[in-house]
Design an enzyme around this catalytic site. Structure first.
Site, PDB file in Angstrom:
ATOM      1  N   ASP A 149       0.795  -1.231   0.000  1.00 23.44           N
ATOM      2  CA  ASP A 149       0.000   0.000   0.000  1.00 23.44           C
ATOM      3  C   ASP A 149       0.829   1.284   0.000  1.00 23.44           C
ATOM      4  OD1 ASP A 149      -2.354  -1.459   0.033  1.00 23.44           O
ATOM      5  OD2 ASP A 149      -2.472  -1.493   2.211  1.00 23.44           O
ATOM      6  N   GLU A 252      -9.982  -0.069  -3.360  1.00 25.77           N
ATOM      7  CA  GLU A 252     -10.921  -0.834  -2.543  1.00 25.77           C
ATOM      8  C   GLU A 252     -11.479  -0.021  -1.375  1.00 25.77           C
ATOM      9  OE1 GLU A 252      -8.934  -4.147  -0.731  1.00 25.77           O
ATOM     10  OE2 GLU A 252      -7.411  -2.892   0.236  1.00 25.77           O
TER      11      GLU A 252
END
EC number: 2.7.1.90
Length: 426
Positions: A149, A252
């Site tokens: 991430d 997401e």
């Protein structure tokens, strides 16, 4: 933070553990850790399945592995020793677990603890260090950066991100060519779901796939911006009418105005206490079809984003190796409670170096996308974002391939050392 260097030869054992979701290059870091320690005659144990292995005293003797096998780790995806999603709570709430860790460390003469993970792992390493100091146990704790991430604080980027970013950009570009070829009589809208709970780094990386407004991806949805369905529908419709099709990349973790996740898997919390996400692409695809009537396809690459070692970024690999080497050097120099971080010194040509950052500045701090990286309309990246991202995906570092046409990855023996303590019941 103590940075006093030891004047004597290193003594004791180094324990290495992997944490959280693995990446295409985390094993490269492991390889560098083991090779660097071996060169200094330091024994290396690895915890099976991360911090759980340390608690259970399930420790792997990396000395049983050949030099060739350790080198091969550098081109093998996954987590060679196993990882886990387990977050220890505060020293007060989970004191018994922390004290158990110290018992295991004492039993195996562990003097250096290297925890390879993200924010939560940096926090655990910091807490273990503090407890060791409380008990006057000579232990040096190092947090080693890893996250797909790219949300770790202080470090310019994080090993694991560059390869996932490269996979994302390449996949979006290739899929867009497919959609363009079929758009006249088939799919008009394609939705690609990228990892990113609170930070849209991977979604932004998809923006590298195109150069102009008419190049895919035409729309990027970032968790840093509130999801506005009406504005999204209008953008999709305008793009299809102008270009003939529309490629959407959605993080997401996008949220609606009320703060709720657009796609909540409804599976409660994971072991880190995070809401279980999944399905934003399918949700958006259904809504676009219902509202606009277009034929829509969607994809959820999920683990493919972080396991695609065959398409790894050379920059990412080099940085993963570098933080592994420096982690050992910092540990043997007695630099306690630090993390080797990447410092960018120039964009063009791209230059970087490794420095030590205190774990107190990394643990539980999250780095999100700067506002200057997101286009004013909220649906794409800026030139500043492109300057930041492009160097991180540059270069190819393919694994060796066998005669069967598949990559030649290594599987270690992972031979356990003999336990010296009673079984842990936790």
């Amino acid at each position: 933070m103590s940075t006093r260097a030891r004047k004597t030869a290193p003594t004791g054992t180094l324990l290495y553990a992997q944490s959280g979701g693995v990446t295409a290059v985390i094993n490269a870091t492991a390889s560098a850790v083991i090779e660097t320690a071996r060169a200094r005659k330091v024994r290396v144990l690895a915890a099976r399945n991360g911090i759980l292995g340390a608690l259970r005293e399930e420790l792997i003797d990396t000395g049983k592995e050949s030099a060739a096998a350790i080198r091969a780790l550098a081109h093998t995806p996954g987590g060679a020793f196993g990882s886990c999603r387990v977050k220890l709570k505060s020293l007060e709430e989970d004191r018994a677990k922390y004290e158990r860790l110290l018992e295991v460390f004492r039993a195996h003469d562990v003097r250096y603890f290297l925890y390879n993970g993200g924010n939560d792992s940096a926090d655990t390493a910091l807490k273990v260090s503090r407890l060791a100091a409380e008990f006057d146990y000579p232990l040096t704790c190092i947090g080693v950066p890893k996250t797909v991430d790219n949300d770790l604080a202080v470090t310019d980027c994080c090993p694991g991100f560059g390869s996932a970013a490269k996979y994302t950009a390449v996949s979006v570009r290739e899929a867009a060519l497919d959609v363009a070829a079929m758009a006249d009589t088939s799919t008009k809208v394609f939705v690609y779901e990228a990892m990113g709970r609170h930070a849209g780094w991977l979604a932004a990386a998809a923006g590298l796939a195109g150069q102009s407004l008419d190049d895919a991806p035409h729309i990027i949805l970032f968790p840093e911006r509130v999801y506005d369905e009406a504005a999204f529908f209008a953008k999709v419709k305008a793009t299809v009418e102008r270009v003939g099709y529309c490629v959407v990349v959605a993080s997401e973790g996008i949220r609606s105005a009320d703060g709720g996740f657009v796609a909540d898997a409804g599976a409660g919390k994971d072991s880190f206490g995070h809401t279980q996400l999944g399905g934003v692409a399918s949700h958006l695809a259904g809504r676009v079809k219902d509202a606009l009537g277009y034929k829509v396809h969607w994809t959820l690459p999920d683990y493919l984003q972080r396991s695609a070692r065959h398409l790894a970024s050379k920059t990412d690999l080099e940085q993963a190796l570098a933080v592994g080497r420096k982690a050992v050097e910092f540990a043997l120099a007695g630099m306690n409670s630090v993390m080797p971080v990447i410092v960018r010194t120039a964009d063009a040509p791209y230059r970087w170096k490794i420095e030590a950052a205190p774990l107190t500045k990394v643990a539980n701090h999250e780095k999100t996308m700067p506002a200057s990286f997101i286009r004013k309309d909220g649906f794409g990246i800026t030139p500043a974002a492109r300057r930041y991202l492009e160097p991180l995906v540059r270069g190819e570092a393919p694994p060796p391939f066998g005669r069967d046409g598949l990559p030649k990855y290594v599987v270690l023996k992972n031979q356990a050392v003999r336990k010296r303590l009673p079984d842990w019941i936790g």
